[in-house]
Design a protein around this motif. Structure first.
Motif, PDB file in Angstrom:
ATOM      1  N   SER A 176      31.061  55.099   5.523  1.00 56.71           N
ATOM      2  CA  SER A 176      31.279  57.136   5.413  1.00 56.71           C
ATOM      3  C   SER A 176      31.014  56.727   3.848  1.00 56.71           C
ATOM      4  N   GLU A 177      29.940  58.292   3.937  1.00 55.94           N
ATOM      5  CA  GLU A 177      29.965  58.130   2.485  1.00 55.94           C
ATOM      6  C   GLU A 177      31.062  58.764   1.878  1.00 55.94           C
ATOM      7  N   ARG A 178      32.008  59.912   2.792  1.00 54.51           N
ATOM      8  CA  ARG A 178      32.633  60.013   2.004  1.00 54.51           C
ATOM      9  C   ARG A 178      33.840  59.704   1.305  1.00 54.51           C
ATOM     10  N   LYS A 179      33.863  58.511   2.133  1.00 54.34           N
ATOM     11  CA  LYS A 179      34.576  57.124   1.316  1.00 54.34           C
ATOM     12  C   LYS A 179      34.072  56.648   0.017  1.00 54.34           C
ATOM     13  N   LEU A 180      32.760  56.537   0.057  1.00 56.30           N
ATOM     14  CA  LEU A 180      32.199  55.699  -1.112  1.00 56.30           C
ATOM     15  C   LEU A 180      32.643  56.899  -2.222  1.00 56.30           C
TER      16      LEU A 180
END
Length: 345
Positions: A176-180
Motif C-alpha cells: 500500500s502506497e498510502r500506508k508507506l
C-alpha cells in the motif's frame, strides 16, 4: 510432495466441517450469540471449537474496548519511559508501567486524546496496543545486521524495531502506497532513520537477499480486534480461509529469505487456529519435505499469554506448537493476538 497450500487446504476442510457443526453449540444458541454480539455464526462456532466452553465463548464475544489496556510505547530513541510518564502525569494523565514491555505505559486516565499531547507530536511516544508491542520483543532484533518487516503497514512495528536496533537497516515492505506514506511520516516523527521502505509484495522478499531477522505481522481478518468498535463485524469462514491462503504464501517466502541461524516471528491480530498454527504448520512441513532447510519453532521469550493450540477440529499438531503464544481480550486484557517464533537451522 504436497505444497504448503495443499496441506493448508486439507486442514481448512477439517476446520470448515467443525464450524459447520457449530463447534458443539446448538444452531439456535449459535445464532443468538452471533446476533447479540455482532458476529457471524461461523465466528461463534470457531470460538466454541477453540475455547471449549460456553462461558469462554461468551467472555470472548462480550469483551469490549474498556476491557483492553490502553497503552503507548515510549520512544526510547528520544526519551525514557520514566521521563515520559512524568511529563504526561504533569498534564493530568494517570499512567503506570506496562510490565510486559520495557518501554510500555498503561494509560489509566487522560484528560485529552493521546494523539493531542505535545509529546506525541514531538515523537516521544507511539500509540500502540498491549499485544501489538509483543511481536518485536519476541523477534529480539538487537545485534542483527539485516532486518525485514515484511508487512510493515504504517510502521508501528518497524519503528519499534528501530528502537531495539537503531544502527542496522530495517527493510520495510508493504503493498500500500498510502500506508508507506504514513510509515514515512511516523519514522520521521519518531526519529527512526534506519528504515528503508519498499512498495512491494512480501512474496517477492527473496529478491532483496537474506535476513537475520524477519517480522511477518501478516495481513489477517483482524478477528482479535472484535472488542473495538472499528473491529466489530461479522467474519465468515470463507474470509478466514482466503486470509490463510495468502498468509501461507507470505510465510513461505519470508522463511526462505532467512539466513541459516536466522529467526522469523509470525504474528496476527487474530485468534483463530486457521490463520495461525495451521498456517505455520502447513509451511514448516512443506519446507521440510522440499529440502529447503530445517525450520523449527522456538520459545518466544514472552512472559505471559496462553500456549499455542495443538488440537482443533480433529487436527493434532506437534507439541512444539505450544511454544507459540496466544492472547485473548477476556483473559489478558489485550487485543486478540497470536505469535510464533521460528528459527532456520
Amino acid at each position: 510432495m504436497r505444497s504448503a497450500l495443499e496441506r493448508l487446504s486439507e486442514g481448512l476442510a477439517l476446520a470448515r466441517g467443525a464450524v459447520e457443526r457449530g463447534g458443539g453449540l446448538a444452531p439456535r444458541e449459535l445464532a443468538a450469540l452471533a446476533e447479540r454480539h455482532g458476529a457471524h455464526p461461523d465466528q461463534v462456532a470457531r470460538y466454541a471449537e477453540l475455547l471449549g466452553s460456553r462461558e469462554e465463548v461468551k467472555g470472548m464475544l462480550g469483551a469490549r474496548e474498556g476491557d483492553v489496556m490502553r497503552t503507548l510505547r515510549a520512544n526510547t530513541l528520544r526519551v525514557d519511559r520514566d521521563e515520559l510518564a512524568s511529563r504526561l502525569e504533569a498534564k493530568g494523565a494517570s499512567v503506570r508501567p506496562y510490565r510486559h514491555a520495557p518501554y510500555g505505559l498503561v494509560v489509566e486516565e487522560s484528560p485529552i486524546p493521546l494523539a493531542a499531547y505535545h509529546e506525541h507530536l514531538l515523537g516521544l511516544f507511539y500509540i500502540q496496543g498491549p499485544a501489538s508491542m509483543l511481536p518485536v520483543l519476541a523477534l529480539s532484533p538487537e545485534g542483527a545486521s539485516r532486518i525485514a518487516d515484511a508487512a510493515a503497514g504504517v510502521g508501528g512495528k518497524a519503528t519499534q524495531i528501530s528502537q531495539h536496533n537503531p544502527r542496522s537497516p530495517v527493510i520495510a515492505l508493504d503493498v500500500s502506497e498510502r500506508k508507506l506514506m504514513a510509515l514515512k511520516a511516523n519514522a520521521s516523527r519518531l526519529g527512526a532513520f534506519n528504515i528503508v521502505a519498499y512498495l512491494m509484495d512480501a512474496r517477492g522478499i527473496g529478491s532483496l537477499g537474506e535476513f537475520d531477522r524477519v517480522l511477518l505481522d501478516a495481513p489477517c481478518t483482524g478477528e482479535g480486534l472484535m472488542p473495538f468498535a472499528r473491529g466489530r463485524r461479522p467474519r465468515p469462514q470463507g474470509e478466514v480461509e482466503s486470509a490463510a491462503r495468502v498468509q501461507v504464501e507470505l510465510l513461505e517466502s519470508a522463511l526462505r529469505s532467512l539466513k541459516p541461524g536466522g529467526e522469523l516471528v509470525y504474528s496476527t491480530c487474530s485468534t483463530n487456529f486457521e490463520e495461525n498454527e495451521l498456517v505455520v504448520h502447513s509451511v514448516l512441513e512443506a519446507l521440510e519435505d522440499s529440502g529447503a532447510g530445517h525450520f523449527s519453532l522456538v520459545d518466544t521469550g514472552l512472559d505471559f499469554g496462553d500456549a499455542g493450540a495443538v488440537e482443533y477440529a480433529g487436527i493434532s499438531l506437534p507439541s512444539q506448537f505450544r511454544l507459540c503464544r496466544r492472547f485473548y481480550p477476556h483473559r489478558h486484557a489485550t487485543e486478540g493476538f497470536t505469535i510464533c517464533r521460528i528459527r532456520r537451522s
